[in-house]
Enzyme design. Structure first.
Site, PDB file in Angstrom:
ATOM      1  N   SER A  42       0.929  -1.209  -0.045  1.00 45.99           N
ATOM      2  CA  SER A  42       0.049  -0.003  -0.037  1.00 45.99           C
ATOM      3  C   SER A  42       0.893   1.419   0.088  1.00 45.99           C
ATOM      4  CB  SER A  42      -0.961   0.097   1.216  1.00 45.99           C
ATOM      5  OG  SER A  42       0.015   0.412   2.468  1.00 45.99           O
ATOM      6  N   LYS A  43       0.116   2.315  -0.228  1.00 46.84           N
ATOM      7  CA  LYS A  43       0.706   3.560  -0.187  1.00 46.84           C
ATOM      8  C   LYS A  43       1.438   4.107   1.335  1.00 46.84           C
ATOM      9  CE  LYS A  43       0.101   8.525  -0.570  1.00 46.84           C
ATOM     10  NZ  LYS A  43       0.684   9.123   0.839  1.00 46.84           N
ATOM     11  N   ARG A  44       0.807   3.518   2.055  1.00 44.89           N
ATOM     12  CA  ARG A  44       1.316   3.598   3.559  1.00 44.89           C
ATOM     13  C   ARG A  44       2.651   3.001   3.738  1.00 44.89           C
ATOM     14  NH1 ARG A  44      -2.789   2.039   8.056  1.00 44.89           N
ATOM     15  NH2 ARG A  44      -3.911   3.742   6.992  1.00 44.89           N
TER      16      ARG A  44
ATOM     17  N   ASP B  72       5.288   4.918   2.161  1.00 47.87           N
ATOM     18  CA  ASP B  72       5.679   6.219   2.914  1.00 47.87           C
ATOM     19  C   ASP B  72       6.601   5.952   4.232  1.00 47.87           C
ATOM     20  OD1 ASP B  72       4.078   7.709   1.061  1.00 47.87           O
ATOM     21  OD2 ASP B  72       2.347   7.870   2.442  1.00 47.87           O
TER      22      ASP B  72
ATOM     23  N   SER C  36       2.804  13.053  -3.340  1.00 48.53           N
ATOM     24  CA  SER C  36       3.248  11.534  -3.354  1.00 48.53           C
ATOM     25  C   SER C  36       4.131  11.414  -4.311  1.00 48.53           C
ATOM     26  CB  SER C  36       2.118  10.617  -3.610  1.00 48.53           C
ATOM     27  OG  SER C  36       0.915  10.616  -2.559  1.00 48.53           O
TER      28      SER C  36
END
Length: 512
Positions: A265-267, A270, A290
């Protein structure tokens, strides 16, 4: 006569394109080209509430950056235009009506409150998965339970309704997946999906099937998350009379977090410091930025090569492939069934390989671009020499400036640990003689500079290993780097002498 292979990539413009979506597009492209077929892009924007401005252009730009060339799309057009589902809205209702007339779909007039009440009743009865299905439909407000004249009256008065698929009560639905083999699902596990919403727009399920049929799609290669919907789609093909031309399915394995626990996921990106989108994305509503692979310095050919190996392997030891070589080597049969862990270090490795394979003159342009931003002039010849020296030490184009700035800017600080251990009066004496004789080297090459240094070391009774790290400190301020003689060749005798003078003066305390 066999049909021409036709595949499609059908994203929704609801935000940036995830790296998993890019992989799906890539596999579709490789398969189509391998089979001599065509690939089209269809924008599935039936859910207008989730539409995000800029997302569609982001999809176009991402695919173009990756080198995925589309045969048909909203941009290029084609024989089955339009390629946006919102522009095809008028054609879907006739197929929903066809299903109703054949007894495979029905009108449902239930309000949101009535649907909530139904789910609560099922929860209270300890039903594990409350859903609108072959059993519960009989207690709801629809054209199966209501008299025909009442249904006609509700429709005539424009009462809001949806059209649902009438899933059979007890039936095994089978499909053969090109990656997973035979998949068998009992119809009791499928609910009566909505096909047409109350706003007159089709849901994904109906629009997807209708468009794939009309666009003559022969193979549907998509993510594993769509596998639970595949039996429903098989029913739709059957009920619409298109089973004989139904495409073959291939459901791709998930991209997993680096630790293998769950979908990437993007999380995760990050948290661990890597992009999950091909290009940088700026949220039009919040302004949140992002990162993207392009802006992070990844070359598109390296990114594509890395992406291809996330779930597929060629069955050989070869790792570096051009797009043409990927097309030649690709086969759906070599796609794995299980999820693939995401490894950003492998992506960096691919980038290093592709950078190092580029001609020095091309690499020099990255350095010149960075120098221009710092108002530093540099000839192509010099930039090319520096790039040749540095290319084994960089991962991204922007590293050429970060790693090679000392070619243009003399050190103002020196690595203290090296200075305390390696700088002394004997080393300083060697460097004094060395810098005084640099101007005597007529052909100022790395080899001739090293020959001069060796000659002076012999005169002082020293080994090269005793002074080399201290000399690097004087020239670059650092403890390590590429071949020092090559650096000195590039910066020239005058700059070398000036840096040695500065170091002797600043590091004088260590000569005591």
């Amino acid at each position: 006569m066999e049909r021409e292979v036709r595949v499609r990539f059908a994203p929704s413009p609801t935000g940036p394109l995830h790296i998993g979506g890019v992989r799906t597009a890539l596999y579709n492209y490789l398969f189509a080209k391998k089979m001599g077929g065509k690939m089209l892009l269809r924008i599935e924007d039936t859910d207008q509430n989730r539409f995000v401005p800029g997302a569609e252009n982001y999809i176009f730009e991402s695919l173009a950056w990756c080198g995925i060339q589309l045969d048909e799309s909203p941009l290029t057009g084609g024989p089955h235009a339009p390629y946006r589902q919102s522009e095809r809205k008028a054609m879907y209702m006739q197929y929903a009506q066809q299903l109703i007339e054949a007894g495979h779909a029905y009108y449902a007039f239930d309000t949101a409150e009535e649907l909530d009440a139904m789910r609560e009743r099922l929860k209270a009865a300890k039903v594990a998965t409350p859903q609108y299905n072959a059993i519960t439909r009989n207690s709801m407000k629809n054209s199966i339970t209501l008299p025909k004249d009442e249904v006609a009256q509700r429709l005539a008065s424009n009462e809001p309704y949806v059209i649902r698929l009438k899933v059979p009560h007890k039936e095994e639905i089978r499909l053969k997946d090109l990656i997973r083999g035979w998949v068998v699902v009992h119809s009791s596990a499928i609910d009566d999906k909505v096909l047409m919403k109350s706003d007159g727009m089709p849901t994904y399920h109906l629009a997807n099937i209708v468009d794939d049929h009309l666009m003559e799609i022969t193979h549907v290669i998509r993510g594993e998350e769509w596998l639970p919907s595949a039996p429903l789609h098989v029913l739709l093909y059957r009920y619409l009379g298109w089973e004989s031309t139904m495409p073959e399915f291939a459901h791709l394995p998930l991209l997993l977090k680096p630790d293998g626990n769950g979908k990437l996921s993007k999380r995760d990106g990050d948290k661990l410091g890597f992009p999950v989108f091909p290009l940088q994305w700026i949220d039009p509503f919040t302004g949140e930025k992002s990162s993207g692979y392009r802006e992070s310095g990844y070359l598109p050919e390296a990114f594509v090569n890395f992406l291809a190996f996330l779930g597929w392997n060629p069955g050989t030891q070869q790792e570096l492939f051009t797009m043409e070589e990927l097309v030649e080597a690709f086969s759906v049969e070599r796609i794995g069934k299980s999820g693939t862990r995401f490894d950003i270090n492998k992506a960096r490795w691919f980038n290093e390989q592709y950078l190092r394979a580029k001609p020095d003159e091309e690499l020099a342009q990255y350095l010149i671009s960075a120098l221009t931003e710092h108002n530093i002039e540099c000839s192509l010849e010099k930039a090319t020499k520096i790039s040749s020296v540095m290319k084994e030490r960089v991962t991204f184009p922007q590293d050429f400036w970060r790693e090679a700035s000392y070619f243009f800017v003399a050190p103002e600080q020196y690595n203290e640990q090296v200075a305390s251990k390696k700088w002394n009066s004997e080393a300083a004496a060697v460097f004094e003689d060395f810098k005084n004789q640099l101007s005597s080297v007529s052909d100022f090459t790395a080899d001739n500079v090293k020959a001069l240094l060796m000659q002076i070391l012999e005169q002082h009774g020293k080994k090269i290993g005793q002074v080399m790290q201290a000399l690097r400190l004087a020239i670059t301020g650092l403890e390590a780097g590429p071949d020092l003689m090559a650096i000195i060749e590039v910066i020239g005798p005058d700059e070398t002498a000036a840096r040695i003078n500065a170091a002797i003066a600043k590091l004088q305390p260590y000569t005591v």
